[in-house]
Design a protein around this motif. Structure first.
Motif, PDB file in Angstrom:
ATOM      1  N   SER A  18      17.389 -61.141  13.211  1.00  0.00           N
ATOM      2  CA  SER A  18      16.472 -61.501  12.562  1.00  0.00           C
ATOM      3  C   SER A  18      15.883 -60.274  11.499  1.00  0.00           C
ATOM      4  O   SER A  18      16.223 -59.186  11.869  1.00  0.00           O
ATOM      5  N   THR A  19      15.100 -60.963  10.598  1.00  0.00           N
ATOM      6  CA  THR A  19      14.413 -59.875   9.747  1.00  0.00           C
ATOM      7  C   THR A  19      13.414 -59.273  10.453  1.00  0.00           C
ATOM      8  O   THR A  19      12.782 -60.021  10.932  1.00  0.00           O
ATOM      9  N   THR A  20      13.079 -58.009  10.210  1.00  0.00           N
ATOM     10  CA  THR A  20      11.902 -57.173  10.894  1.00  0.00           C
ATOM     11  C   THR A  20      10.952 -56.847   9.921  1.00  0.00           C
ATOM     12  O   THR A  20      11.212 -56.238   8.958  1.00  0.00           O
ATOM     13  N   ARG A  21       9.860 -56.657  10.225  1.00  0.00           N
ATOM     14  CA  ARG A  21       8.598 -56.234   9.559  1.00  0.00           C
ATOM     15  C   ARG A  21       7.942 -55.137  10.363  1.00  0.00           C
ATOM     16  O   ARG A  21       7.781 -55.349  11.559  1.00  0.00           O
ATOM     17  N   VAL A  69       3.835 -50.779   4.640  1.00  0.00           N
ATOM     18  CA  VAL A  69       4.659 -52.028   5.506  1.00  0.00           C
ATOM     19  C   VAL A  69       6.461 -51.651   4.886  1.00  0.00           C
ATOM     20  O   VAL A  69       6.526 -51.424   3.702  1.00  0.00           O
ATOM     21  N   GLY A  70       7.191 -52.157   5.875  1.00  0.00           N
ATOM     22  CA  GLY A  70       8.465 -52.203   5.310  1.00  0.00           C
ATOM     23  C   GLY A  70       9.388 -53.280   6.132  1.00  0.00           C
ATOM     24  O   GLY A  70       8.937 -53.886   6.948  1.00  0.00           O
ATOM     25  N   VAL A  71      10.367 -53.906   5.308  1.00  0.00           N
ATOM     26  CA  VAL A  71      10.937 -55.302   5.905  1.00  0.00           C
ATOM     27  C   VAL A  71      12.487 -54.930   5.667  1.00  0.00           C
ATOM     28  O   VAL A  71      13.034 -54.663   4.379  1.00  0.00           O
ATOM     29  N   ALA A  72      13.167 -55.205   6.500  1.00  0.00           N
ATOM     30  CA  ALA A  72      14.513 -55.171   6.564  1.00  0.00           C
ATOM     31  C   ALA A  72      15.259 -55.931   7.420  1.00  0.00           C
ATOM     32  O   ALA A  72      14.679 -56.434   8.643  1.00  0.00           O
ATOM     33  N   ASP A  73      16.566 -56.115   7.576  1.00  0.00           N
ATOM     34  CA  ASP A  73      17.409 -56.614   8.557  1.00  0.00           C
ATOM     35  C   ASP A  73      17.531 -55.891   9.914  1.00  0.00           C
ATOM     36  O   ASP A  73      17.923 -56.279  10.947  1.00  0.00           O
ATOM     37  N   ALA A  78      15.732 -49.320   9.045  1.00  0.00           N
ATOM     38  CA  ALA A  78      15.629 -49.356   7.998  1.00  0.00           C
ATOM     39  C   ALA A  78      14.043 -49.919   7.191  1.00  0.00           C
ATOM     40  O   ALA A  78      13.614 -49.323   6.503  1.00  0.00           O
ATOM     41  N   ALA A  79      13.659 -50.841   8.284  1.00  0.00           N
ATOM     42  CA  ALA A  79      12.094 -51.251   7.698  1.00  0.00           C
ATOM     43  C   ALA A  79      11.365 -50.311   8.010  1.00  0.00           C
ATOM     44  O   ALA A  79      10.315 -49.883   7.396  1.00  0.00           O
ATOM     45  N   SER A  80      11.580 -49.526   9.048  1.00  0.00           N
ATOM     46  CA  SER A  80      10.641 -48.279   9.417  1.00  0.00           C
ATOM     47  C   SER A  80      10.721 -47.084   8.413  1.00  0.00           C
ATOM     48  O   SER A  80       9.980 -46.613   8.041  1.00  0.00           O
ATOM     49  N   TRP A  81      11.945 -46.921   7.940  1.00  0.00           N
ATOM     50  CA  TRP A  81      11.980 -45.870   6.701  1.00  0.00           C
ATOM     51  C   TRP A  81      11.263 -46.262   5.537  1.00  0.00           C
ATOM     52  O   TRP A  81      10.476 -45.459   5.156  1.00  0.00           O
ATOM     53  N   GLN A  82      11.144 -47.288   5.122  1.00  0.00           N
ATOM     54  CA  GLN A  82      10.698 -48.096   4.208  1.00  0.00           C
ATOM     55  C   GLN A  82       9.052 -47.921   4.369  1.00  0.00           C
ATOM     56  O   GLN A  82       8.316 -47.247   3.367  1.00  0.00           O
ATOM     57  N   ALA A  83       8.418 -48.095   5.581  1.00  0.00           N
ATOM     58  CA  ALA A  83       7.057 -48.033   5.738  1.00  0.00           C
ATOM     59  C   ALA A  83       6.793 -46.521   5.893  1.00  0.00           C
ATOM     60  O   ALA A  83       5.868 -46.019   5.323  1.00  0.00           O
ATOM     61  N   LEU A  84       7.769 -45.759   6.183  1.00  0.00           N
ATOM     62  CA  LEU A  84       7.513 -44.021   6.463  1.00  0.00           C
ATOM     63  C   LEU A  84       7.383 -43.688   5.216  1.00  0.00           C
ATOM     64  O   LEU A  84       6.366 -42.641   4.509  1.00  0.00           O
TER      65      LEU A  84
END
Length: 539
Positions: free
Chosen positions: A490-493, A508-512, A516-522
């Protein structure tokens, strides 16, 4: 009074009571356990807010409440509130002078005492196991005894409304007995919380007329009507309201102090707080929530962060013309503020108002506003949520307005490794490769999870170049699975909240992939923190 009117400057007198019972009834909420230090802190906040009475607990019932009254007398110079001790009438068949619980009320040295008394005939006979006349004698004896020792006395008629429905003559006898014995206020309690506003108003009006007593109201929220029932009682003639901060209380809670007080001040035009105190209401609400270790309710009337938040494009268009078109009061009157939420429901007006809130005048650039709206909607279609991540939205807005990304570092790659060991559990390590100010940086970090390790590696790599990052701290981390039907694919936010010690912001970060989503938010969190610190991007 209009929605923008400031409450008057006249200080409240004794004609109307705001009585807070957070420290007793509010503390009965599941999940709340107050230390003496907690109770002292809350008492100070309530006194600052300007309530007239603070019910501190039941002295003699437990050592913590006994200690609270001792310390409160010595440590808190109350400016507005009077301290109230809570207890019961004398026991059946015991002389009031010999009842240790009544003696403990006097020993507390509280200037005001609230007595709980049974007003429902069935409770008298089944719970107290005494006769109806003896119950009336218990009330009268205890009130007279406390009055003879110089105490002001309020009587809480427990289960009054249910008792009145079952045996109105006896319920009214309880009120008359308390009043004639010298009780200053007789409080009608909806102990089971089952009443509705029209019923409450009718009963209160009848009791006021038939007994001549000064009447108060204590409402539980089991029907979701505690605030409405409290105000209905005021309409019926009550001049004493019992509430708890943020509606804390047993089961689903009590009448919420803050909506009740705001309604009395702003809707009823009744001065119940000291001048200027209403503007402290949001701060006081959140401060008490912190003490009891509960997250402030975001959608609480008047004081919640969403109380004056606007999302729909139609609303935003109207608010751009006049905020009163979609707000019942000026939020500044209660110490709150209007917020514009940017989401896939946003139109041009929402983006313009949000930009103005962030310090950008976008009204004259329709092309720029259009690009921002289109980009927000495209991003939210992927799962991003900017209404909960103002900092990420501001970075997006800056990028569109300034013609390029607002970045202090450029990622080459990152990697996380998790080793499951039989003896020590999981060990997590991360490596990041970055470019900052023309320098290639390789750094590693360890943590109690892969995201924590990634955060530590990012800090290790950048703090020498940007020492401002040492002040930043991640204070909240939330993960949501957006497409549960795909299970682990699932896609994760990810939403991250960061603080520099003076303010907090969310990204916020969103990725599969959750990492990776956490990296975007960081990435957004540290970029925004550096912008707040005054650093310049792309130096």
């Amino acid at each position: 009074m209009t929605s923008k009117d400031e409450p008057g400057t006249q200080a409240p007198g004794d004609g109307f009571h705001v009585f807070d019972t957070t420290l007793r009834d509010g503390a009965q909420r599941e999940g709340i356990t107050l230390t003496v230090a907690d109770k002292l802190t809350i008492a100070r906040h309530l006194d600052d807010f300007g309530v007239g009475f603070i019910e501190g607990g039941w002295p003699g019932a437990n050592p913590r409440d006994t200690e609270f009254f001792q310390r409160a007398r010595a440590e808190i110079p109350f400016r507005h509130a009077k301290l109230v001790a809570f207890g019961s009438t004398r026991r059946a068949g015991v002389a009031v002078e010999d009842d240790p619980q009544v003696r403990a009320l006097l020993d507390s040295e509280a200037p005001v005492v609230t007595l709980v008394a049974k007003a429902h005939d069935r409770h008298v006979e089944l719970a107290l196991r005494t006769t109806l006349p003896e119950n009336l004698a218990m009330i009268a004896d205890t009130v007279r005894h406390l009055r003879a020792h110089g105490r002001r006395v309020f009587v809480d008629c427990e289960h009054f409304f249910d008792g009145y429905a079952a045996n109105p003559d006896y319920a009214l006898d309880v009120v008359r007995t308390a009043h004639r014995a010298g009780a200053d206020v007789v409080v009608l309690c909806d102990t089971n919380g089952g009443m509705l506003p029209a019923q409450v108003q009718a009963v209160v009006r009848t009791v006021v007329t038939d007994t001549g007593a000064r009447i108060g109201i204590h409402a539980q929220d089991d029907t979701g009507c505690a605030v409405a029932n409290t105000l209905a009682a005021v309409d019926g003639g009550a001049t004493h309201v019992q509430c708890t901060a943020n509606g804390y209380g047993e089961r689903v809670g009590n009448a919420n102090l803050f909506p009740v007080v705001a309604a009395l001040e702003l809707k009823y035009d009744r001065r119940v707080l000291p001048p200027g105190a209403l503007r402290e209401m949001t701060r006081i609400s959140h401060a008490i929530a912190e003490v009891v270790n509960l997250t402030p309710a975001t959608h609480q009337p008047y004081v919640g962060v969403s109380a004056f938040a606007h999302k729909g494009g139609l609303h935003a268009s109207a608010i751009k013309v006049d905020p009163d078109l979609y707000q019942h009061i000026d939020p500044e009157l209660v110490g709150n503020s209007m917020r514009m939420l940017v989401s896939d429901m946003a139109g041009r007006a929402s983006v313009e108002l949000k930009g103005r809130e962030l310090g950008y005048d976008l009204a004259g650039d329709r092309e720029l506003v259009g690009r921002i709206v289109d980009r927000v909607k495209a991003q939210e279609l992927k799962g991003f949520s900017y209404e909960a991540a103002d900092a990420s939205f501001e970075l997006l807005l800056r990028e569109e307005a300034d013609g390029g990304p607002q970045r202090f570092f450029r990622l080459e790659s990152w990697r996380t490794i998790t080793d499951q060991r039989s003896d020590t559990g999981c060990e997590n390590e991360a490596t990041v490769k970055l470019w900052a100010k023309g320098e290639r940086i390789v750094a590693t970090g360890e943590g109690n999870g892969p995201v924590h390790a990634l955060d530590q590696a990012l800090r290790a790599g950048l703090e020498r170049t940007f020492p401002e990052l040492a002040r930043l701290q991640l204070v909240d981390y939330k993960v949501r699975i957006l497409e549960g039907r795909q299970g682990t694919q699932s896609t994760t936010r990810v939403l991250i909240t960061t603080s520099d010690g003076t303010a907090e912001w969310s990204t916020v970060g969103v990725a599969d992939n959750v990492i990776a989503a956490s990296w975007q938010a960081l990435d957004d969190a540290y970029t925004y923190g550096l912008l707040r610190a005054g650093a310049r991007p792309n130096e």
